[in-house]
Design a protein around this motif. Sequence first.
Motif, PDB file in Angstrom:
ATOM      1  N   SER A  23      -3.291   2.103  -3.017  1.00 32.77           N
ATOM      2  CA  SER A  23      -3.925   3.342  -2.584  1.00 32.77           C
ATOM      3  C   SER A  23      -4.628   3.148  -1.245  1.00 32.77           C
ATOM      4  O   SER A  23      -4.558   4.010  -0.366  1.00 32.77           O
ATOM      5  N   GLY A  24      -5.294   2.019  -1.082  1.00 39.05           N
ATOM      6  CA  GLY A  24      -5.963   1.727   0.186  1.00 39.05           C
ATOM      7  C   GLY A  24      -4.977   1.596   1.333  1.00 39.05           C
ATOM      8  O   GLY A  24      -5.211   2.092   2.429  1.00 39.05           O
ATOM      9  N   ILE A  25      -3.855   0.942   1.066  1.00 41.69           N
ATOM     10  CA  ILE A  25      -2.834   0.799   2.102  1.00 41.69           C
ATOM     11  C   ILE A  25      -2.239   2.161   2.446  1.00 41.69           C
ATOM     12  O   ILE A  25      -2.031   2.488   3.616  1.00 41.69           O
ATOM     13  N   PHE A  26      -1.972   2.978   1.426  1.00 38.27           N
ATOM     14  CA  PHE A  26      -1.377   4.298   1.651  1.00 38.27           C
ATOM     15  C   PHE A  26      -2.292   5.182   2.491  1.00 38.27           C
ATOM     16  O   PHE A  26      -1.873   5.747   3.499  1.00 38.27           O
ATOM     17  N   TRP A  27      -3.556   5.325   2.087  1.00 41.78           N
ATOM     18  CA  TRP A  27      -4.463   6.233   2.808  1.00 41.78           C
ATOM     19  C   TRP A  27      -4.863   5.679   4.166  1.00 41.78           C
ATOM     20  O   TRP A  27      -5.041   6.426   5.130  1.00 41.78           O
ATOM     21  N   GLY A  28      -4.994   4.364   4.270  1.00 41.61           N
ATOM     22  CA  GLY A  28      -5.258   3.760   5.583  1.00 41.61           C
ATOM     23  C   GLY A  28      -4.079   3.989   6.524  1.00 41.61           C
ATOM     24  O   GLY A  28      -4.256   4.320   7.688  1.00 41.61           O
ATOM     25  N   GLY A  29      -2.876   3.825   5.999  1.00 37.57           N
ATOM     26  CA  GLY A  29      -1.677   4.080   6.794  1.00 37.57           C
ATOM     27  C   GLY A  29      -1.548   5.541   7.167  1.00 37.57           C
ATOM     28  O   GLY A  29      -1.070   5.883   8.253  1.00 37.57           O
ATOM     29  N   ILE A  31      -4.019   7.686   7.727  1.00 38.16           N
ATOM     30  CA  ILE A  31      -4.979   7.958   8.805  1.00 38.16           C
ATOM     31  C   ILE A  31      -4.464   7.397  10.129  1.00 38.16           C
ATOM     32  O   ILE A  31      -4.465   8.086  11.156  1.00 38.16           O
ATOM     33  N   ILE A  32      -3.988   6.160  10.109  1.00 36.07           N
ATOM     34  CA  ILE A  32      -3.464   5.544  11.330  1.00 36.07           C
ATOM     35  C   ILE A  32      -2.221   6.295  11.811  1.00 36.07           C
ATOM     36  O   ILE A  32      -2.052   6.536  13.009  1.00 36.07           O
ATOM     37  N   GLY A  33      -1.365   6.697  10.881  1.00 37.14           N
ATOM     38  CA  GLY A  33      -0.166   7.443  11.242  1.00 37.14           C
ATOM     39  C   GLY A  33      -0.492   8.779  11.895  1.00 37.14           C
ATOM     40  O   GLY A  33       0.143   9.173  12.875  1.00 37.14           O
ATOM     41  N   LEU A  34      -1.478   9.477  11.376  1.00 37.37           N
ATOM     42  CA  LEU A  34      -1.874  10.759  11.966  1.00 37.37           C
ATOM     43  C   LEU A  34      -2.479  10.576  13.354  1.00 37.37           C
ATOM     44  O   LEU A  34      -2.244  11.385  14.257  1.00 37.37           O
ATOM     45  N   LEU A  35      -3.243   9.515  13.537  1.00 37.37           N
ATOM     46  CA  LEU A  35      -3.802   9.239  14.862  1.00 37.37           C
ATOM     47  C   LEU A  35      -2.703   8.907  15.873  1.00 37.37           C
ATOM     48  O   LEU A  35      -2.730   9.385  17.009  1.00 37.37           O
TER      49      LEU A  35
END
Length: 83
Positions: A23-29, A31-35
């Motif tokens: 879950s941490g990898i998914f949501w961190g990814g 956020i980074i993907g949207l940026l």
Amino acid sequence: MSTVRPLDATQTQPDNGDKEALSGIFWGGMIIGLLVLQIAMSVGAAIFAVNSGSNDVVPDYYQKAIHFDQLKTSESVTVTQES
């Protein structure tokens, strides 16, 4: 005799360590993907704005704007006379 077995305490608790890591990898990814998407769209928009040619300088723009009606009238008369 009873056939009921006692429950082991380690079997009743699910292992959430893997789920939390994923879950941490998914949501961190996310956020980074949207940026990264925002940066790419901004760069693309800037490139498009500079290369589109819509902001070119028109020589004698003010004089053309003042005499716009005369120019359109002369163009329409010329076109109708040629045909």
